[in-house]
Design a protein around this motif. Structure first.
Motif, PDB file in Angstrom:
ATOM      1  N   ALA A 171       0.831  -1.211   0.000  1.00  0.00           N
ATOM      2  CA  ALA A 171       0.000   0.000   0.000  1.00  0.00           C
ATOM      3  C   ALA A 171       0.864   1.259   0.000  1.00  0.00           C
ATOM      4  CB  ALA A 171      -0.931  -0.016   1.212  1.00  0.00           C
ATOM      5  N   LEU A 172       1.906   1.279   0.840  1.00  0.00           N
ATOM      6  CA  LEU A 172       2.785   2.446   0.920  1.00  0.00           C
ATOM      7  C   LEU A 172       3.518   2.667  -0.390  1.00  0.00           C
ATOM      8  CD1 LEU A 172       4.095   4.680   2.608  1.00  0.00           C
ATOM      9  CD2 LEU A 172       5.788   3.025   3.378  1.00  0.00           C
ATOM     10  N   LEU A 173       4.074   1.590  -0.955  1.00  0.00           N
ATOM     11  CA  LEU A 173       4.812   1.703  -2.207  1.00  0.00           C
ATOM     12  C   LEU A 173       3.892   2.144  -3.343  1.00  0.00           C
ATOM     13  CD1 LEU A 173       7.536   1.302  -3.571  1.00  0.00           C
ATOM     14  CD2 LEU A 173       6.917  -1.068  -3.980  1.00  0.00           C
ATOM     15  N   GLY A 174       2.683   1.542  -3.386  1.00  0.00           N
ATOM     16  CA  GLY A 174       1.728   1.919  -4.428  1.00  0.00           C
ATOM     17  C   GLY A 174       1.304   3.367  -4.320  1.00  0.00           C
ATOM     18  N   LEU A 175       1.130   3.839  -3.093  1.00  0.00           N
ATOM     19  CA  LEU A 175       0.717   5.228  -2.878  1.00  0.00           C
ATOM     20  C   LEU A 175       1.814   6.196  -3.305  1.00  0.00           C
ATOM     21  CD1 LEU A 175      -1.817   6.595  -1.792  1.00  0.00           C
ATOM     22  CD2 LEU A 175      -0.710   6.727   0.431  1.00  0.00           C
ATOM     23  N   LEU A 176       3.060   5.887  -2.938  1.00  0.00           N
ATOM     24  CA  LEU A 176       4.179   6.740  -3.342  1.00  0.00           C
ATOM     25  C   LEU A 176       4.323   6.771  -4.857  1.00  0.00           C
ATOM     26  CD1 LEU A 176       6.869   5.749  -0.684  1.00  0.00           C
ATOM     27  CD2 LEU A 176       5.683   7.930  -0.880  1.00  0.00           C
ATOM     28  N   GLU A 177       4.161   5.605  -5.491  1.00  0.00           N
ATOM     29  CA  GLU A 177       4.269   5.536  -6.951  1.00  0.00           C
ATOM     30  C   GLU A 177       3.159   6.339  -7.607  1.00  0.00           C
ATOM     31  OE1 GLU A 177       4.956   2.124 -10.400  1.00  0.00           O
ATOM     32  OE2 GLU A 177       4.273   1.552  -8.406  1.00  0.00           O
ATOM     33  N   ALA A 178       1.938   6.213  -7.071  1.00  0.00           N
ATOM     34  CA  ALA A 178       0.804   6.946  -7.641  1.00  0.00           C
ATOM     35  C   ALA A 178       0.985   8.453  -7.502  1.00  0.00           C
ATOM     36  CB  ALA A 178      -0.492   6.497  -6.952  1.00  0.00           C
ATOM     37  N   ILE A 179       1.428   8.891  -6.329  1.00  0.00           N
ATOM     38  CA  ILE A 179       1.601  10.330  -6.098  1.00  0.00           C
ATOM     39  C   ILE A 179       2.719  10.887  -6.976  1.00  0.00           C
ATOM     40  CG2 ILE A 179       2.325  12.033  -4.388  1.00  0.00           C
ATOM     41  CD1 ILE A 179       0.859  10.351  -2.285  1.00  0.00           C
ATOM     42  N   SER A 180       3.844  10.161  -7.066  1.00  0.00           N
ATOM     43  CA  SER A 180       4.953  10.643  -7.895  1.00  0.00           C
ATOM     44  C   SER A 180       4.549  10.692  -9.361  1.00  0.00           C
ATOM     45  CB  SER A 180       6.177   9.740  -7.710  1.00  0.00           C
ATOM     46  OG  SER A 180       5.897   8.418  -8.144  1.00  0.00           O
ATOM     47  N   MET A 181       3.777   9.683  -9.801  1.00  0.00           N
ATOM     48  CA  MET A 181       3.315   9.666 -11.192  1.00  0.00           C
ATOM     49  C   MET A 181       2.332  10.804 -11.442  1.00  0.00           C
ATOM     50  SD  MET A 181       4.005   7.787 -13.777  1.00  0.00           S
ATOM     51  CE  MET A 181       4.111   9.267 -14.748  1.00  0.00           C
ATOM     52  N   ALA A 182       1.441  11.031 -10.491  1.00  0.00           N
ATOM     53  CA  ALA A 182       0.459  12.109 -10.635  1.00  0.00           C
ATOM     54  C   ALA A 182       1.147  13.474 -10.691  1.00  0.00           C
ATOM     55  CB  ALA A 182      -0.539  12.064  -9.473  1.00  0.00           C
ATOM     56  N   LYS A 183       2.182  13.665  -9.866  1.00  0.00           N
ATOM     57  CA  LYS A 183       2.922  14.930  -9.889  1.00  0.00           C
ATOM     58  C   LYS A 183       3.635  15.126 -11.218  1.00  0.00           C
ATOM     59  CE  LYS A 183       3.787  15.726  -4.962  1.00  0.00           C
ATOM     60  NZ  LYS A 183       4.825  15.898  -3.930  1.00  0.00           N
ATOM     61  N   LEU A 187      -3.335  19.339  -8.777  1.00  0.00           N
ATOM     62  CA  LEU A 187      -3.303  18.005  -8.186  1.00  0.00           C
ATOM     63  C   LEU A 187      -3.776  18.058  -6.743  1.00  0.00           C
ATOM     64  CD1 LEU A 187      -2.501  15.012  -8.274  1.00  0.00           C
ATOM     65  CD2 LEU A 187      -0.181  15.694  -7.657  1.00  0.00           C
ATOM     66  N   ASP A 188      -4.769  17.225  -6.421  1.00  0.00           N
ATOM     67  CA  ASP A 188      -5.284  17.106  -5.058  1.00  0.00           C
ATOM     68  C   ASP A 188      -4.781  15.781  -4.486  1.00  0.00           C
ATOM     69  OD1 ASP A 188      -6.705  16.812  -2.715  1.00  0.00           O
ATOM     70  OD2 ASP A 188      -8.573  17.616  -3.517  1.00  0.00           O
ATOM     71  N   ILE A 189      -3.752  15.843  -3.628  1.00  0.00           N
ATOM     72  CA  ILE A 189      -3.135  14.631  -3.096  1.00  0.00           C
ATOM     73  C   ILE A 189      -4.136  13.826  -2.260  1.00  0.00           C
ATOM     74  CG2 ILE A 189      -1.325  13.732  -1.598  1.00  0.00           C
ATOM     75  CD1 ILE A 189      -0.259  14.786  -4.181  1.00  0.00           C
ATOM     76  N   ASN A 190      -4.966  14.520  -1.473  1.00  0.00           N
ATOM     77  CA  ASN A 190      -5.962  13.813  -0.656  1.00  0.00           C
ATOM     78  C   ASN A 190      -6.938  13.040  -1.534  1.00  0.00           C
ATOM     79  OD1 ASN A 190      -4.924  14.757   1.753  1.00  0.00           O
ATOM     80  ND2 ASN A 190      -6.169  16.597   1.734  1.00  0.00           N
ATOM     81  N   GLN A 191      -7.380  13.661  -2.631  1.00  0.00           N
ATOM     82  CA  GLN A 191      -8.295  12.979  -3.552  1.00  0.00           C
ATOM     83  C   GLN A 191      -7.601  11.786  -4.203  1.00  0.00           C
ATOM     84  OE1 GLN A 191     -11.506  13.908  -3.987  1.00  0.00           O
ATOM     85  NE2 GLN A 191     -11.836  12.114  -5.261  1.00  0.00           N
ATOM     86  N   GLN A 192      -6.319  11.938  -4.521  1.00  0.00           N
ATOM     87  CA  GLN A 192      -5.551  10.852  -5.126  1.00  0.00           C
ATOM     88  C   GLN A 192      -5.485   9.652  -4.178  1.00  0.00           C
ATOM     89  OE1 GLN A 192      -4.097  10.842  -8.163  1.00  0.00           O
ATOM     90  NE2 GLN A 192      -3.057   8.884  -7.961  1.00  0.00           N
ATOM     91  N   CYS A 193      -5.185   9.924  -2.904  1.00  0.00           N
ATOM     92  CA  CYS A 193      -5.090   8.834  -1.916  1.00  0.00           C
ATOM     93  C   CYS A 193      -6.447   8.179  -1.692  1.00  0.00           C
ATOM     94  CB  CYS A 193      -4.546   9.383  -0.595  1.00  0.00           C
ATOM     95  SG  CYS A 193      -2.879  10.055  -0.704  1.00  0.00           S
ATOM     96  N   LEU A 194      -7.501   9.004  -1.588  1.00  0.00           N
ATOM     97  CA  LEU A 194      -8.842   8.472  -1.347  1.00  0.00           C
ATOM     98  C   LEU A 194      -9.296   7.588  -2.507  1.00  0.00           C
ATOM     99  CD1 LEU A 194     -11.465   8.382   0.314  1.00  0.00           C
ATOM    100  CD2 LEU A 194     -12.184  10.468  -0.876  1.00  0.00           C
TER     101      LEU A 194
END
Length: 405
Positions: free
Chosen positions: A98-110, A120-127
């Motif tokens: 979960a942690l690795l996937g979240l970091l990958e998703a956030i870095s890709m989104a940025k 970019l809404d990081i909270n929306q991305q995580c949710l």
């Protein structure tokens, strides 16, 4: 890389041509799109062409690796089995994924947001990622995340909104149910070519050189993350980069700048100049920075040096904490030990410029009660910058009485 170069004679030339041909077709279609203002799906058409070639000439029998059989059915609904034994066995691994996937998703989104200039809404991305994985768990899905490959291809193929993900899902469902026999011959070398092309386009060279030349901190993070991507893995390099950022940032954030202040005959509080002779009875120090656990060793060293100066003739020490931020229990314990040392030496400790958040922590830690009544002077938005400091000085004069410099 060395293994590949040292075994270059083992290269499957047909697969190499397929991969390079896919890249060449995609680039040609891109030129056609630019020249004639078209919107042809260049990556998809290039892959379809190479798949048709592999299928027609049965290149899979010449060593070209293909995707292979795809089950012509969608995953069925089933509630996941949850029991304490499974939670205990899989909990740590699930948290890591979960942690690795979240970091990958956030870095890709940025990275994509930097290209598309979208907010970019990081909270929306995580949710959204959490909800997607919870729903996916009811359909036998693997853990999902923003991808360093698929998300890039989606954006470079023209995807601009969240609907691109929905359309992609529908296309996959259609492919699985109706086109599985044709997808069987998709060459892995063609997919590799598309991924390499997408990775090349993803690199923002202007931004890369900007980080390399701006500060040594940024340069080291970029270089170490890049090396870890090759030496470890692309997925874990994101985690390594974040960890290194934290490790290198903490020493910088833990610095506690200190300034000695003086009160002039004109009743002006200012920074002490080299030719100013400070009053040994009353000393004023301004501390600022992040008052968290990382700053505790430096804060303790600073307070020890203040204590050594005060123990000779000092009567009152004033700590101005207007720019002290994010206090925690570790730094509060350092302040408590300093107060105890000053109390044993019969020296009063006053604190001025204290903001509400710091006052709350001082009170909850018990330091407020141990300082004594009236020893805290709150910062007030009155327009007069040194109001609380002057109030602390008046109180200090009352404590000292006639024993002034």
């Amino acid at each position: 890389v060395w293994l590949t170069l040292s075994h270059i004679e083992d290269t499957n030339r047909v697969a190499l041509v397929i991969g390079l041909g896919t890249v060449a077709l995609a680039l040609l279609l891109r030129l056609i799109n630019i020249r004639y203002q078209l919107r042809l799906p260049e990556l998809l058409l290039a892959l379809i062409c190479t798949t048709a070639i592999v299928s027609s000439y049965r290149l899979d029998q010449q060593g070209v690796k293909i995707v292979g059989a795809i089950p012509a059915q969608l995953p069925s609904f089933a509630l996941p089995k949850i029991d304490l034994e499974s939670v205990h066995k899989l909990g740590s691994s699930a948290l890591a994924i979960a942690l690795l996937g979240l970091l990958e998703a956030i870095s890709m989104a940025k990275a994509i947001a930097a290209v598309t200039r979208q907010k970019l809404d990081i909270n929306q991305q995580c949710l959204s990622e959490g909800v997607a994985n919870v729903v996916g768990s009811m359909f036998h899905c693997f853990p999902g995340s923003g991808s360093l490959t698929r998300s890039t291809i989606n954006q470079q193929s023209g995807g601009r909104t969240q609907w691109s993900g929905v359309i992609s899902a529908i296309a996959i469902a259609v492919t699985v149910l109706l086109l599985a026999p044709y997808a069987y011959f998709i060459p892995k070398a063609g997919l590799a070519g598309i991924l390499m092309l997408s990775a090349w386009r993803l690199v923002d060279r202007h931004q890369l050189f900007y980080y390399l030349r701006t500060t040594r901190f940024d340069m080291w993070i970029v270089l170490l993350t890049a090396v870890s991507a090759v030496a470890v893995s692309v997925e874990f390099c994101v985690l390594i980069g974040v960890f290194l950022s934290f490790v290198l940032y903490v020493p910088q954030a833990a610095r506690v700048p200190i300034t000695e202040l003086v009160l002039t005959p004109e009743r002006v509080v200012r920074e002490r100049l080299p030719n100013d002779v400070p009053c040994k009875r009353i000393r004023i120090y301004s501390l600022e920075g992040e008052f968290f656990f990382g700053a505790a060793p430096e804060l303790e060293q600073i307070l020890d040096s203040i204590a050594e100066k005060m123990e000779a003739e000092g009567r009152v020490v004033i700590l101005r904490l207007k720019r002290a931020r994010n206090p925690d229990a570790v730094c509060m314990s350092v302040l408590e030990r300093f107060n105890e040392r000053m109390h044993d030496a019969n020296i009063a400790v006053l604190m001025c410029g204290v903001r509400p958040d710091l006052t709350k922590v001082i009170n909850s830690s018990g330091l407020l009660a141990r300082l004594g009544p009236g020893r805290i002077f709150m910062f007030e938005e009155t327009g007069k910058f040194w109001t609380s400091t002057l109030e602390a000085m008046r109180f200090a004069y009352e404590l000292v009485g006639n024993d002034l410099c």
